[in-house]
Design a protein around this motif. Structure first.
Motif, PDB file in Angstrom:
ATOM      1  N   LEU A   1       0.829  -1.205   0.000  1.00  0.00           N
ATOM      2  CA  LEU A   1       0.000   0.000   0.000  1.00  0.00           C
ATOM      3  C   LEU A   1       0.866   1.259   0.000  1.00  0.00           C
ATOM      4  O   LEU A   1       0.550   2.236  -0.684  1.00  0.00           O
ATOM      5  CB  LEU A   1      -0.932  -0.011   1.209  1.00  0.00           C
ATOM      6  N   THR A   2       1.961   1.239   0.766  1.00  0.00           N
ATOM      7  CA  THR A   2       2.842   2.408   0.832  1.00  0.00           C
ATOM      8  C   THR A   2       3.496   2.673  -0.517  1.00  0.00           C
ATOM      9  O   THR A   2       3.553   3.825  -0.979  1.00  0.00           O
ATOM     10  CB  THR A   2       3.922   2.190   1.902  1.00  0.00           C
ATOM     11  N   SER A   3       3.989   1.611  -1.153  1.00  0.00           N
ATOM     12  CA  SER A   3       4.635   1.787  -2.463  1.00  0.00           C
ATOM     13  C   SER A   3       3.637   2.284  -3.507  1.00  0.00           C
ATOM     14  O   SER A   3       3.961   3.145  -4.326  1.00  0.00           O
ATOM     15  CB  SER A   3       5.261   0.474  -2.913  1.00  0.00           C
ATOM     16  N   ARG A   4       2.420   1.752  -3.460  1.00  0.00           N
ATOM     17  CA  ARG A   4       1.415   2.213  -4.410  1.00  0.00           C
ATOM     18  C   ARG A   4       1.015   3.653  -4.138  1.00  0.00           C
ATOM     19  O   ARG A   4       0.763   4.423  -5.072  1.00  0.00           O
ATOM     20  CB  ARG A   4       0.190   1.304  -4.362  1.00  0.00           C
ATOM     21  N   LEU A   5       0.952   4.027  -2.851  1.00  0.00           N
ATOM     22  CA  LEU A   5       0.608   5.409  -2.510  1.00  0.00           C
ATOM     23  C   LEU A   5       1.676   6.366  -3.003  1.00  0.00           C
ATOM     24  O   LEU A   5       1.367   7.447  -3.521  1.00  0.00           O
ATOM     25  CB  LEU A   5       0.439   5.535  -0.993  1.00  0.00           C
ATOM     26  N   VAL A   6       2.948   5.960  -2.865  1.00  0.00           N
ATOM     27  CA  VAL A   6       4.050   6.803  -3.349  1.00  0.00           C
ATOM     28  C   VAL A   6       3.947   7.002  -4.857  1.00  0.00           C
ATOM     29  O   VAL A   6       4.258   8.073  -5.388  1.00  0.00           O
ATOM     30  CB  VAL A   6       5.397   6.173  -2.954  1.00  0.00           C
ATOM     31  N   ILE A   7       3.497   5.983  -5.579  1.00  0.00           N
ATOM     32  CA  ILE A   7       3.350   6.088  -7.029  1.00  0.00           C
ATOM     33  C   ILE A   7       2.115   6.892  -7.403  1.00  0.00           C
ATOM     34  O   ILE A   7       2.125   7.669  -8.362  1.00  0.00           O
ATOM     35  CB  ILE A   7       3.290   4.679  -7.659  1.00  0.00           C
ATOM     36  N   ILE A   8       1.034   6.717  -6.620  1.00  0.00           N
ATOM     37  CA  ILE A   8      -0.236   7.363  -6.960  1.00  0.00           C
ATOM     38  C   ILE A   8      -0.163   8.871  -6.772  1.00  0.00           C
ATOM     39  O   ILE A   8      -0.719   9.637  -7.573  1.00  0.00           O
ATOM     40  CB  ILE A   8      -1.376   6.767  -6.113  1.00  0.00           C
ATOM     41  N   ILE A   9       0.547   9.349  -5.742  1.00  0.00           N
ATOM     42  CA  ILE A   9       0.570  10.785  -5.434  1.00  0.00           C
ATOM     43  C   ILE A   9       1.067  11.613  -6.614  1.00  0.00           C
ATOM     44  O   ILE A   9       0.438  12.609  -6.989  1.00  0.00           O
ATOM     45  CB  ILE A   9       1.405  11.042  -4.163  1.00  0.00           C
ATOM     46  N   PRO A  10       2.201  11.264  -7.275  1.00  0.00           N
ATOM     47  CA  PRO A  10       2.607  12.063  -8.444  1.00  0.00           C
ATOM     48  C   PRO A  10       1.591  12.037  -9.576  1.00  0.00           C
ATOM     49  O   PRO A  10       1.389  13.056 -10.258  1.00  0.00           O
ATOM     50  CB  PRO A  10       3.935  11.412  -8.868  1.00  0.00           C
ATOM     51  N   TYR A  11       0.940  10.884  -9.771  1.00  0.00           N
ATOM     52  CA  TYR A  11      -0.059  10.806 -10.835  1.00  0.00           C
ATOM     53  C   TYR A  11      -1.262  11.695 -10.522  1.00  0.00           C
ATOM     54  O   TYR A  11      -1.820  12.337 -11.419  1.00  0.00           O
ATOM     55  CB  TYR A  11      -0.505   9.361 -11.045  1.00  0.00           C
TER      56      TYR A  11
END
Length: 322
Positions: free
Chosen positions: A27-37
């Motif tokens: 979830l943390t890794s996906r959140l880090v990716i989602i924020i820039p998008y």
């Protein structure tokens, strides 16, 4: 038996904890990716869609000065009806009017020349900073960043006082006896080049400095020990290793310089033809929002498409290098 049951429960609890930790990391890794998008969606894609929608609309005397406008209260039917009224006449108009074509070409040429001049000025500065003693580098870096502490508009206005016929530059040259008549620099392309290079020089110096600082200068000493001249070592070792900084700095200067408005307007005068100034006139003087939005969309494509191709070429080169 009790001990076996306790071990089984402990192993199950450990497995549950590992599963929870793995889920949390996912979830943390996906959140880090989602924020820039999400950032790009809100601050880039959404405004671009709005501008593109205006560019396929028609001008009208109203507020806002284009039609059709999308009203969420009208629902899907109103949305479909609005899409039926969209057209690409504004883009066709841009291809038929030489003013816009010349403005695009002039902007690209001026930005390219300014980028080359900024590279010629910035590379020696960055190289000198990288070769300076480590104790002096923070001071030199601060001196490069120092102009950012002053308003961009004030710095451009200051060049008017320097470059005008009765300005500081002509007075200085008169006092030295170098010239008999004042130099006409203001309201010319030369003034635009000076303003762009001065304003965007830190954007060229900082990436170059970051690249050159990491370079192993012992390679130059090894090349000279093997018989290479200092200039030969510079062109064969320093320049190739600094190419990432050259590309990054050139992009940071070229992209904003193409759409620059303030410098051409203040230093270039009314005869300067650049797309940023043309865009301003269409938007605020002619109040033709659809045409000005079409100009902005094409300008964005001119800048984004080459960057995308360059990034793909770089990625392929890195893969082939592996």
């Amino acid at each position: 038996m009790a001990e076996v049951a306790d071990d089984t429960r402990a192993q199950g609890a450990a497995a549950d904890r590992r599963e929870e930790n793995g889920l949390l990391q996912t979830l943390t890794s996906r959140l880090v990716i989602i924020i820039p998008y999400v950032w790009l969606l809100v601050f880039f894609l959404a405004p671009f869609i709005i501008v593109f929608k205006i560019s396929v609309s028609q001008p009208t005397i109203a507020m806002p000065p284009y039609t059709p406008t999308l009203d969420p209260a009208e629902g899907i039917g109103g949305l479909i009806e609005a899409f039926g009224q969209f057209s690409f006449e504004n883009y066709v108009w841009l291809t038929q009017d030489a003013l816009y074509i010349n403005a695009y070409l002039s902007s690209v040429v001026i930005a390219a020349v300014s980028t080359l001049l900024a590279l010629l000025v910035g590379y020696p500065i960055a190289y000198g900073m990288a070769r300076a003693p480590a104790s002096v580098r923070p001071l030199l870096l601060m001196l490069v960043i120092l102009p950012f502490w002053t308003s961009f508009l004030i710095r451009v206005y200051a060049w008017i006082g320097i470059l005008k016929p009765e300005g500081l530059l002509n007075q200085f040259l008169f006092s030295l006896g170098v010239i008999d008549t004042p130099l006409i620099i203001l309201n010319t392309n030369t003034a635009i080049f000076i303003g762009i290079v001065y304003s965007y020089l830190p954007f060229m110096v900082l990436p170059l400095y970051a690249t050159l600082e990491k370079m192993d200068f012992s390679l130059i000493e090894a090349a000279q020990d093997l018989g290479c001249t200092p200039s030969g070592a510079f062109w064969k070792i320093t320049v190739p290793l600094s190419l990432p900084g050259v590309v990054a700095g050139s992009m940071l200067v070229f992209i904003p310089a193409v759409g620059e408005f303030v410098i051409p307007d203040l230093l270039g005068g009314s005869r300067t033809l650049m797309i940023g100034k043309t865009l301003w006139n269409e938007f605020f003087s002619n109040r033709d929002w659809p045409v000005s939005s079409a100009v902005a969309v094409i300008l964005l494509l001119i800048l984004v498409v080459p960057i995308m191709f360059f990034q793909r070429a770089q990625a392929r080169a890195q893969e082939e290098g592996r």
